[in-house]
Every structure is written in structure tokens, then in C-alpha cells.
Scaffold this motif. Sequence first.
Motif, short mmCIF file in Angstrom:
data_model
loop_
_atom_site.label_atom_id
_atom_site.label_comp_id
_atom_site.label_asym_id
_atom_site.label_seq_id
_atom_site.Cartn_x
_atom_site.Cartn_y
_atom_site.Cartn_z
N ILE A 84 15.39 -17.80 -11.09
CA ILE A 84 14.25 -17.68 -12.00
C ILE A 84 14.24 -18.80 -13.04
CG2 ILE A 84 13.32 -16.28 -13.90
CD1 ILE A 84 12.45 -15.14 -11.31
N LEU A 85 15.40 -19.14 -13.55
CA LEU A 85 15.49 -20.24 -14.51
C LEU A 85 15.02 -21.55 -13.88
CD1 LEU A 85 16.40 -21.37 -17.27
CD2 LEU A 85 18.69 -21.65 -16.28
N ASP A 86 15.50 -21.81 -12.67
CA ASP A 86 15.10 -23.02 -11.97
C ASP A 86 13.59 -23.00 -11.68
OD1 ASP A 86 15.74 -25.46 -10.23
OD2 ASP A 86 14.82 -24.12 -8.77
N TYR A 87 13.08 -21.84 -11.30
CA TYR A 87 11.65 -21.71 -11.00
C TYR A 87 10.81 -22.06 -12.23
CZ TYR A 87 7.14 -19.45 -10.21
OH TYR A 87 5.78 -19.19 -10.11
N SER A 88 11.18 -21.54 -13.39
CA SER A 88 10.38 -21.79 -14.59
C SER A 88 10.37 -23.27 -14.95
CB SER A 88 10.91 -20.96 -15.76
OG SER A 88 12.18 -21.42 -16.19
N ILE A 89 11.47 -23.96 -14.73
CA ILE A 89 11.54 -25.40 -15.03
C ILE A 89 10.68 -26.18 -14.04
CG2 ILE A 89 13.05 -27.41 -15.17
CD1 ILE A 89 15.28 -25.49 -16.07
N ARG A 90 10.80 -25.84 -12.76
CA ARG A 90 10.01 -26.55 -11.74
C ARG A 90 8.52 -26.29 -11.92
NH1 ARG A 90 9.99 -24.95 -7.09
NH2 ARG A 90 11.19 -23.01 -7.13
N ARG A 91 8.17 -25.05 -12.22
CA ARG A 91 6.75 -24.69 -12.31
C ARG A 91 6.06 -25.44 -13.44
NH1 ARG A 91 2.64 -21.68 -10.66
NH2 ARG A 91 1.42 -20.42 -12.09
N TYR A 92 6.74 -25.61 -14.55
CA TYR A 92 6.12 -26.27 -15.71
C TYR A 92 6.46 -27.75 -15.82
CZ TYR A 92 5.54 -21.35 -16.94
OH TYR A 92 5.22 -20.01 -16.92
N ILE A 113 -5.81 -7.88 -9.12
CA ILE A 113 -5.03 -8.70 -10.03
C ILE A 113 -4.12 -7.84 -10.89
CG2 ILE A 113 -5.15 -10.39 -11.90
CD1 ILE A 113 -6.19 -11.41 -9.23
N GLU A 114 -2.82 -8.04 -10.75
CA GLU A 114 -1.82 -7.31 -11.53
C GLU A 114 -0.52 -8.09 -11.45
OE1 GLU A 114 -1.47 -4.88 -13.61
OE2 GLU A 114 -0.30 -3.18 -12.85
N MET A 115 0.13 -8.34 -12.57
CA MET A 115 1.45 -8.94 -12.53
C MET A 115 2.43 -7.87 -12.08
SD MET A 115 1.57 -11.35 -15.96
CE MET A 115 3.14 -12.12 -15.54
N TYR A 116 3.09 -8.13 -10.96
CA TYR A 116 3.95 -7.13 -10.36
C TYR A 116 4.85 -7.80 -9.33
CZ TYR A 116 5.25 -3.65 -6.80
OH TYR A 116 5.93 -2.88 -5.89
N GLY A 117 6.06 -7.29 -9.19
CA GLY A 117 6.95 -7.78 -8.15
C GLY A 117 8.26 -7.02 -8.13
N ARG A 118 9.00 -7.21 -7.04
CA ARG A 118 10.33 -6.62 -6.87
C ARG A 118 11.27 -7.75 -6.42
NH1 ARG A 118 10.69 -1.16 -6.03
NH2 ARG A 118 12.23 -1.40 -4.38
N VAL A 119 11.45 -8.73 -7.30
CA VAL A 119 12.14 -9.94 -6.88
C VAL A 119 13.59 -9.70 -6.50
CG1 VAL A 119 10.59 -11.54 -8.09
CG2 VAL A 119 12.57 -10.59 -9.30
N ASP A 120 14.27 -8.77 -7.17
CA ASP A 120 15.65 -8.49 -6.78
C ASP A 120 15.72 -7.93 -5.36
OD1 ASP A 120 16.44 -9.39 -9.22
OD2 ASP A 120 17.48 -7.57 -9.83
N THR A 122 22.39 -13.30 -0.31
CA THR A 122 21.58 -12.76 -1.40
C THR A 122 21.37 -13.81 -2.48
OG1 THR A 122 22.35 -10.50 -0.99
CG2 THR A 122 21.49 -10.98 -3.18
N VAL A 123 20.15 -13.86 -2.99
CA VAL A 123 19.81 -14.86 -4.01
C VAL A 123 20.29 -14.39 -5.38
CG1 VAL A 123 17.92 -16.13 -5.10
CG2 VAL A 123 17.77 -15.50 -2.67
N TYR A 124 20.94 -15.28 -6.12
CA TYR A 124 21.33 -14.98 -7.49
C TYR A 124 20.12 -15.23 -8.37
CZ TYR A 124 24.07 -14.76 -11.78
OH TYR A 124 24.55 -14.40 -13.01
#
Length: 605
Positions: free
Chosen positions: A383-391, A323-330, A376-378
Motif C-alpha cells: 500500500i505504501l508503494d502504491y500510494s507513492i507510485r499513484r501520485y 460508486i462506493e469506496m470498498y475493498g478486501r485487500v488483505d 501472500t502479499v505484505y
Amino acid sequence: MRFMSRKIGFLLLVLLLYFEFGYTASEIELSSIITSNTDPATQEDAARGVLKRLLPKHESSFQLQIISKEPCGGKACFHIENHPLKSIAGGPEIRISGTSGVELCAGLYWYLKRRCGAHISWDKTGGKQLSTVPEPGSLPPLETGGVKVVRPVPWSYYQNVVTSSYSFVWWNWERWEQEIDWMALQGINLPLASTGQETIWQKVFQSKRFNLSKADLDEYFSGPAFLAWARMGNLHGDTFNENLPPTDDPTYISTLGASVYKAMSAGDSQAVWLMQALLHSVPVGKMLVLDLFADVKPVWKRSDQFYGVPYIWCMLHNFGGNIEMYGRVDTVGSGPIEALSSLNSTMVGVGMCMEGIEHNPVVYELMGEMAFRNETVYLEDWILDYSIRRYGKASGGAQEAWKILHQTIYNCQDGIADHNGDVIVEFPDKNPDLALVKQDDNYLRLEGSTTGATDGALRGGSLLGHIPHIWYSQADAVRALGFLLSSSDELGDGLPYRYDLVDLTRQVLSKRANELYTEIIRAYGRKDLEDLQRLGDSFLELFSDMERLLASCEGFLLGPWLESAKSLSTNLEEKKLYEWNARTQLTMWFDNTEDKPSPLHDYGK
């Protein structure tokens, strides 16, 4: 790793997913890749089953139908449009057409995300957010003509060989059905399917041809939590996965690969070897390579596109299910596009090759989409859309938090493979005298710092054995936590929000533990008993805080892992064995000496 043969490996895959895959090999001809003959009606029924489990009230709101690949230029695709009978009360509102059952499910999730603001994750990471999906009869319409999405590459691969042990080992059918549905919604059409493999081996080797006894086989097979390493041959030395060959002579390695392929093709002339590395002794078209760690160390760039061999761009991301918060989303949002558009590209798919699942849902949501993206994903918008959908709603605090998380925790760019080495999850066997290095009569900090020439030198090999990986500012993480907390009144009832809040707090406290540990070692070095006592008390208090924090969220509890292991037992002896397996895999693995622990202790933490 490999599919043992088309009749075994791919048969299990088809039985597991119960969908028609039917993909040709795009520009690179893989004539021996299997295509299923599952009829369209069966595929449609399977996709409707996913819809019914996901949105039972909306079963009649969607029409799902299989189409040929011709309208999509011979490639896999899905097409979403307003249903012609939309105006009739109680009738279907949205029609989703797809070239396979997987495409139908991927199209369904595409619509739910982009038109209804929905989000689907693993239950341990907050589960589904479907509250934003309107009631039947009120589904949002599409523009005239609808939307068609064509796969830029035919394959979407899923799993690492060891995922079956780190995550799947104790699953019952109910949990497997949830995962199969999740895979289909993500568009995954090439999952590694090894579940049940040992049963086949038992039947084969206990047959008259081999006549081995059950006792013989019991000595060969591993415990259930370690089946992955038995399957790969690690426990027995077979094709040098995580084992060194006796020689580095290329002729020996090539001959070995040719011998393995010869045995495979003798059993099935159309067998395809799926590899985590490259052997030129196998004919082109008979091997599909996983660029297993392309998110950090892409091999395609330094191997001239794998010398013409088709490959899948893979994100490894996680080691040991730790368990670790980690990623390379770009990198995830651009790497597959770069590889596919590069000169003489032989890329034929994307994949998720994590060692363990049920963590960092943002990373896997993005990676799943890359199977359907050709640009390529902007990431700022995504991320903004993800946060709205997730919550399920827009919240200023949460959005600010995710802006920070995108640029820090989830955008590691230092090229270091992450494996949680925080002191709070490490085996407590460090000698404080070995943790001290002197320079100008000052004790240097070995943990947590990534700046300065001296720290850089220490990174190569400290006396502690490692320096916990930190690629962002702790102050930024604390700031993100503050923003996320500020949205608690608006979002606090939602399980995805509660999971993220616990996870980020855990991350911040874990890094704070590294800082406290360093201060404790420095106090020890200068023999400051008062500071040592004060810092030690703070360190122990932090442990207690984390215990209370993690106890508030089921996704971080040990109990479900142990109980799921015991629940599969049929008698008391098995119950004890399975629990021992579950505990050992997370902690010490197996100690085979009296005076020193297994070198793999705390790997899956």
C-alpha cells in the motif's frame, strides 16, 4: 455463462485481444482449451503497439521478444534483463522476453512499476502516472541476470457477463483499445468477449436455414444497455441465471446441463463451458468453473475443491457499477495463495468478475498482480508503494491517509457483500412512520450503526428494507481525508490525487448523509419541528455540497455516460432510444406496471 463454441466465443476473444495466449492447463489437464496459432512476430508487433501508445518516446528503449516455455518449466513467464547493447547511444536498454504477447506487456508494466515508480489506471479514476519514468537513455538497470516471473496458474480471467452493459455498452474503438491495452498490461489472458455476438446471431437466424425476419429478431433482442441480460437468457427464462428453475429436483438440473453441453459439443467437439456455478453432468475437462465471489464467499472451501473440477478464484467486488469506496485487500492479497496451496487444489487461475469497472483502482491493481504471485502479499509495504507510485512522489500526508484507508475502507472483513445503500443515492420513497422502532420510549437509530444487540437484530430485516453497509469508523475516514488534504500543495496537480480526494470526500459526505437522515427520522418521531427544520436544511445543504464536489471531477459526471450513448446513434430515433436506455439502466430499469416501480430501481447507481 459460456463461450458458445470455440469458433464463435474464442474467435471473438482472439480478435479482441489480438494476442497469442497459448496456455496449457498446468497440473489440471484441460485438453480442450484452445490455443491460438498466432505467430511470434505478430505477438511482438502487438506488444510493441501497446508500448508505443503508452510511452511513444521509449519505443526503441525496449526490446520485446517471444520465447518458448521451456526456460520456465513449461509455464507462462516473462524475463526482464539489461540489454546487451545498453551502452550504445540510442539503442535498446531493457530486454523483455515472454511466452506470449500478454506476457511481454505484463513484463513491461512490472518493470515500469518496480523500477520506474509508474502507475496505470482507468482515465476516469485518474489515468496514468508516468512522470516518474526517466527519459530514454536513462532507464534504471536491473541486477545481473535480471528478473524472471513465472505464472503460478495459467489463467487470468476478466469480466462479468454484465460488465458489458454496466460499463462497456457505449464504448467506441478508441476506448476499447485503451481497455485492451490495460488488460494486456495486467496480464489478463482470458477475457470474456461477447461484443458483436448479436451480429453473428442476426446473420445466422436471417439465413435461409432459419429465415427469420429482421422484425422477428428486433422483438427478441433487448435494447443496447440491457444486452447482457438478453445474452444470459434472463429476459427469456433460458438456464436459470437469476431465475428459479421450475423444480429443485437434481435429476432435472443434471439433465438440463447435459442437454446444454450436448448442444455445444454438437457444434464443436472441443467446446468448453465456462460456468458461474457447477454442473456434474458435464465431463471433467470440459468445464471451467468461476468461483465468482471467492473474495467474500469462497465456494472452493465448502465444495471439496469443486469436486475435482478446475476453477478460477475470482474477486467480484462490485455490483451494478455503483460508486462506493470498498475493498478486501488483505483477502485479495492472500486468498488466491491459500486456495492454490491447499490440499488437492484444482485452482487454475485468478479473475476479476466485477459487474462494473472504473472505480477503486487500488483493488484492481492488487488483483492484477495476483496472477503472478505465489506468496501472500505484505500489504503494509504494498500500500505504501502504491500510494507513492499513484501520485508520483512520496508525501507524508498521503501515506498516512493510505495507512488508514488500508485498515478501514479497503479492508472490509464482516462478510457482507457491499452494494452502496447510502440514503443519498436511494430512491426517495420511504415512509418516515415505518422507520421508527420504539424501545423504552426512545426511538432507535436504524441507519449507520453496526454495534449492539438491538442493531444486530434490526440488521436482519428493518422496516426500511436495508441498513446501509458500514464496516469502518466514520471518524477514521474523516481522519484519512484530513491527511490526504494536507498533501494538496505537493500533489494537487496530479489527476490520480484529485480523483482520490474527490472520491474520499464523497464517501465521507455520503456516510454523513446517513447520520443526518437518522437524526431527521428521530426528530420526526418526537415531533420536534425545530430540529426537523434545522436537520432538513443541513441535509439539503449536503446535497448541494456533493453536487459541487462531484462536478469538479469528470469521473463522477453523468454527462459523459449519456453523451457516449447518443454519439453511437445514426439518426434521431436511435439517439432518443440510446439515451433512454442509458438513463433507464441507471435508474428505474423498466416499469411494466402502472402502480409500482421496478424492484431493481437504483441498482446501478
